[in-house]
Design a protein around this motif. Structure first.
Motif, PDB file in Angstrom:
ATOM      1  N   ASP A  64      -6.131-117.428  48.451  1.00  0.00           N
ATOM      2  CA  ASP A  64      -6.318-118.959  48.416  1.00  0.00           C
ATOM      3  C   ASP A  64      -5.623-119.475  47.017  1.00  0.00           C
ATOM      4  N   LYS A  65      -5.814-120.879  46.885  1.00  0.00           N
ATOM      5  CA  LYS A  65      -5.224-121.432  45.889  1.00  0.00           C
ATOM      6  C   LYS A  65      -5.647-120.943  44.275  1.00  0.00           C
ATOM      7  N   LYS A  66      -6.780-120.342  44.338  1.00  0.00           N
ATOM      8  CA  LYS A  66      -7.521-120.003  43.211  1.00  0.00           C
ATOM      9  C   LYS A  66      -7.104-118.260  42.884  1.00  0.00           C
TER      10      LYS A  66
END
Length: 77
Positions: A64-66
């Motif tokens: 994911d983006k993290k």
């Protein structure tokens, strides 16, 4: 690349099975010991014939983006 979900993975042997969007079970071998797969991790992979059998190769977890690995598990409190 194809997308699927890790259905089983033996960390010691480095072997597991992915179920893809066609509901096909495909074996994979993890030679990169820095990546540890867990059941229900979402992965991308290619398909190849290895020793006369169909196998997933270049298996990489989707992040994911993290930077966390995307998983299909659900936390219920």
């Amino acid at each position: 690349m194809r997308t699927g979900i890790v259905m089983s993975y033996n960390q010691i042997a480095g072997v597991g099975f992915i179920k893809d969007s066609n509901k096909q079970k495909i074996r994979f071998y993890n030679e990169d010991k820095t990546i540890v797969f867990k059941r229900f991790d979402v992965v991308q992979f290619d398909i190849s014939f290895v020793k006369s059998s169909l196998q997933a190769v270049n298996v990489m977890p989707i992040r994911d983006k993290k930077g966390n690995i995307v998983s299909m598990t659900v936390n219920i409190n």
